[in-house]
Design a protein around this motif. Structure first.
Motif, PDB file in Angstrom:
ATOM      1  N   LYS A  72       0.841  -1.204   0.000  1.00  0.00           N
ATOM      2  CA  LYS A  72       0.000   0.000   0.000  1.00  0.00           C
ATOM      3  C   LYS A  72       0.876   1.253   0.000  1.00  0.00           C
ATOM      4  O   LYS A  72       0.629   2.205  -0.731  1.00  0.00           O
ATOM      5  CB  LYS A  72      -0.888  -0.018   1.252  1.00  0.00           C
ATOM      6  N   HIS A 141      -3.897  13.071   8.908  1.00  0.00           N
ATOM      7  CA  HIS A 141      -3.064  12.419   7.895  1.00  0.00           C
ATOM      8  C   HIS A 141      -2.816  10.972   8.267  1.00  0.00           C
ATOM      9  O   HIS A 141      -2.675  10.640   9.438  1.00  0.00           O
ATOM     10  CB  HIS A 141      -1.696  13.109   7.791  1.00  0.00           C
ATOM     11  N   GLN A 145      -0.220   6.524   3.989  1.00  0.00           N
ATOM     12  CA  GLN A 145      -0.842   7.100   2.787  1.00  0.00           C
ATOM     13  C   GLN A 145      -1.108   8.580   3.067  1.00  0.00           C
ATOM     14  O   GLN A 145      -2.221   8.959   3.397  1.00  0.00           O
ATOM     15  CB  GLN A 145      -2.162   6.391   2.449  1.00  0.00           C
ATOM     16  N   ASN A 147      -1.717  11.306   1.539  1.00  0.00           N
ATOM     17  CA  ASN A 147      -2.751  12.103   0.861  1.00  0.00           C
ATOM     18  C   ASN A 147      -4.164  11.665   1.208  1.00  0.00           C
ATOM     19  O   ASN A 147      -5.134  12.303   0.790  1.00  0.00           O
ATOM     20  CB  ASN A 147      -2.551  12.073  -0.646  1.00  0.00           C
ATOM     21  N   GLU A 148      -4.301  10.584   1.950  1.00  0.00           N
ATOM     22  CA  GLU A 148      -5.619  10.115   2.343  1.00  0.00           C
ATOM     23  C   GLU A 148      -5.974  10.623   3.725  1.00  0.00           C
ATOM     24  O   GLU A 148      -5.111  10.858   4.563  1.00  0.00           O
ATOM     25  CB  GLU A 148      -5.677   8.585   2.315  1.00  0.00           C
TER      26      GLU A 148
END
Length: 150
Positions: A72, A141, A145, A147-148
């Motif tokens: 991931k 944040h 990941q 940006n997710e």
């Protein structure tokens, strides 16, 4: 007619000679015996470093149990960051999964993301005093990941 050295010059020459003798004496006494074996390094330093206990496990060790997380993570900005950069040294955890790794805090994020002029412009940087005061980084944040949103 003979040339007589002025006393201040004679004292200066004696002082200079004393400093040179003191320097070489100190160098002889203080310089390690293996210094210079490998350029400007102590040869014995390699053995000392080899005898230190291993504390870093490496990404391959993390991949044995956490491959889904690494897969991931490979799709996001932190793909080149080693697990131990944020989670700390993990050899003990890799040897025994019951040993817990360091608890994640904002300090790990700010090590790379606190605004600093020496850092490259492409790296996302913040001023922690102005950026979401009172909140933890992980509230907004996801470290694996970035940006997710959690």
């Amino acid at each position: 007619m003979s040339f007589k050295t002025p006393p201040q010059i004679a004292r200066l020459l004696l002082l200079t000679a004393g400093i040179v003798v003191a320097y070489f004496s100190a160098r002889y006494v203080l310089k390690p015996a293996t210094f210079g074996e490998f350029g400007w390094y102590r040869g014995a330093a390699l053995e000392e470093l080899r005898n230190r206990p291993v504390v870093f496990a490496g990404k391959k060790a993390c991949d044995e149990c956490h491959s889904e997380l690494l897969n991931k993570m490979a799709k996001f900005e932190h793909k080149t960051v080693s697990c131990e950069t944020c989670h700390g040294v993990s050899q003990a955890h890799a040897d025994n999964p019951d040993v817990q790794i360091v608890k994640f805090t904002a300090v790990q994020c700010l090590r790379c993301h606190e605004a600093e002029p020496a850092r490259p412009k492409w790296m996302h940087q913040i001023h922690s005093k102005n950026h979401y005061k009172g909140q933890r980084c992980t509230e907004c944040h996801m470290p694996h990941q970035p940006n997710e949103v959690p």
